[in-house]
Design an enzyme around this catalytic site. Sequence first.
Site, PDB file in Angstrom:
ATOM      1  N   ARG A 152      20.681 -28.068  -5.351  1.00  0.00           N
ATOM      2  CA  ARG A 152      21.929 -28.478  -4.717  1.00  0.00           C
ATOM      3  C   ARG A 152      21.653 -28.845  -3.261  1.00  0.00           C
ATOM      4  NH1 ARG A 152      22.990 -23.604  -7.430  1.00  0.00           N
ATOM      5  NH2 ARG A 152      24.417 -23.779  -9.211  1.00  0.00           N
ATOM      6  N   LYS A 194      24.234 -19.843  -3.776  1.00  0.00           N
ATOM      7  CA  LYS A 194      25.289 -19.542  -4.738  1.00  0.00           C
ATOM      8  C   LYS A 194      24.944 -18.318  -5.571  1.00  0.00           C
ATOM      9  CE  LYS A 194      28.425 -21.984  -7.858  1.00  0.00           C
ATOM     10  NZ  LYS A 194      28.751 -23.278  -8.477  1.00  0.00           N
ATOM     11  N   HIS A 205      25.225 -34.648  -5.844  1.00  0.00           N
ATOM     12  CA  HIS A 205      25.148 -33.769  -7.018  1.00  0.00           C
ATOM     13  C   HIS A 205      24.788 -34.542  -8.275  1.00  0.00           C
ATOM     14  CE1 HIS A 205      25.751 -29.553  -7.874  1.00  0.00           C
ATOM     15  NE2 HIS A 205      26.389 -29.839  -8.994  1.00  0.00           N
ATOM     16  N   ARG A 218      21.367 -33.808  -9.667  1.00  0.00           N
ATOM     17  CA  ARG A 218      21.274 -32.596 -10.486  1.00  0.00           C
ATOM     18  C   ARG A 218      21.730 -32.880 -11.913  1.00  0.00           C
ATOM     19  NH1 ARG A 218      21.092 -26.930  -9.502  1.00  0.00           N
ATOM     20  NH2 ARG A 218      22.563 -25.699 -10.707  1.00  0.00           N
ATOM     21  N   HIS A 231      21.302 -21.219 -13.819  1.00  0.00           N
ATOM     22  CA  HIS A 231      22.548 -20.823 -14.470  1.00  0.00           C
ATOM     23  C   HIS A 231      22.368 -19.481 -15.176  1.00  0.00           C
ATOM     24  CE1 HIS A 231      23.764 -25.327 -14.690  1.00  0.00           C
ATOM     25  NE2 HIS A 231      24.006 -24.804 -13.521  1.00  0.00           N
ATOM     26  N   TYR A 266      26.748 -29.759 -17.639  1.00  0.00           N
ATOM     27  CA  TYR A 266      25.898 -30.839 -17.153  1.00  0.00           C
ATOM     28  C   TYR A 266      25.420 -31.751 -18.282  1.00  0.00           C
ATOM     29  CZ  TYR A 266      25.508 -28.325 -12.729  1.00  0.00           C
ATOM     30  OH  TYR A 266      25.784 -27.700 -11.543  1.00  0.00           O
TER      31      TYR A 266
END
Length: 409
Positions: A256, A281, A350, A353, A376, A385
């Site tokens: 990110r 995150k 983004h 990604r 994740h 995604y």
Amino acid sequence: MITDLFPRTAARYLKLPLLGDVLDGLARWLAAQGFQPARICVRIRKAPVLEDMLAALGVRSLGALSHEELLSLAPRPARLQRDLSALVRSMAAYLYGSDLLLIGDPSPTALLADSYVEFLRKVRGLATATLRKHRHTARLLLESLDFDRHPSTLKELSPQRVETFVLQRAADLGRGSLQHLVSRLRSFLSFLAGRGMVRPGLAEGIDTPPAQRDERLPKALPWETIQAFLAEIDRGSPIGRRDFCMFLLMATYGLRASEVAALQLDSIRWRAGCIHPYRPKNRASLALPLTDEVGAALLNYLRHGRPRSQHRSVFLSSRRPAVPLQSPGVQCAFRRRALRSKTGISAGSHCLRHSLALHLLRSGVSVESIGGLLGHGCTATTGQYLRVHDDDLRAAALDLPQPSQEVSP
């Protein structure tokens, strides 16, 4: 120093009733921070404008201002009057560091918002970026209620007043952003209800904008487009080497913008051949192999593009003084490159990604491995995604049967 910067017009600035006595010190402070004379001059030239603003507010002494009050004079959005905004922010930082501003008690709004954020940090363990958004939403609601002057408005808060606040904010938000706002607002109202500051049930009475799960396709681009975008970046300049390195990291590891900005020199283990990007995150680092292409791009930037600095962040701003690049800076650099690109990219950073995730899936990599690379915690998150595109649907479609041809007698 003002006389050196403005040999002919120095008196115009030094004779200002409020700011004249501090402008020379501000200029010297900016020079010590690494600002070039040209950047100092554009700030000082806006001093008469700031002087008029202070006079219109009835300010007779800078010592009567608080740090927050001075910062509130900065134009918003800053891009409309960049030089004036830069002067206000520089002046606030200089005066605050010199103890020349009034240090007042935090406002009731700030105290309540900070208390709410501390509760979220301890009880829910949210990431810093998420906490920042919750604080912003809480302050927006409290400021709309004029909580500082009328604390009793919380006790009198009605569902209609909450709905009015949401409708006011909805004018500038898309449906997805509005959903996040409503979610944060519900959380804050539940916190206030638990403390007996608002009537119970307000949080449950807010309608959420309807949306279907997975209704929007991911902003993924063909892998050939990503490669062409990276190849277009001119690496003959320091900023070109920096941008290429940042976007190559995002395209190679699915980082990110915040993770690229948080990358430290110590995160690169050259001898071990790996890189440990910190994921704000997740508040954890991930060990990834350092590919030859990424290693070469990093070396090229560190040796020939990165300004000399005591900062340990890998990526620094191009303007002096060189400071660590933040997440908005990475996103802004991508938008600039995308606008000049011949590939026609219109999405944000983004999309790199998303594009990597879809490229790996089409290359036969398992969903679990892709999720591990992207950091994740569950495959459901990774699935966001990997939603299919039109091309994937066309490839999965069956051929229509051909009509039988009648044979003429």
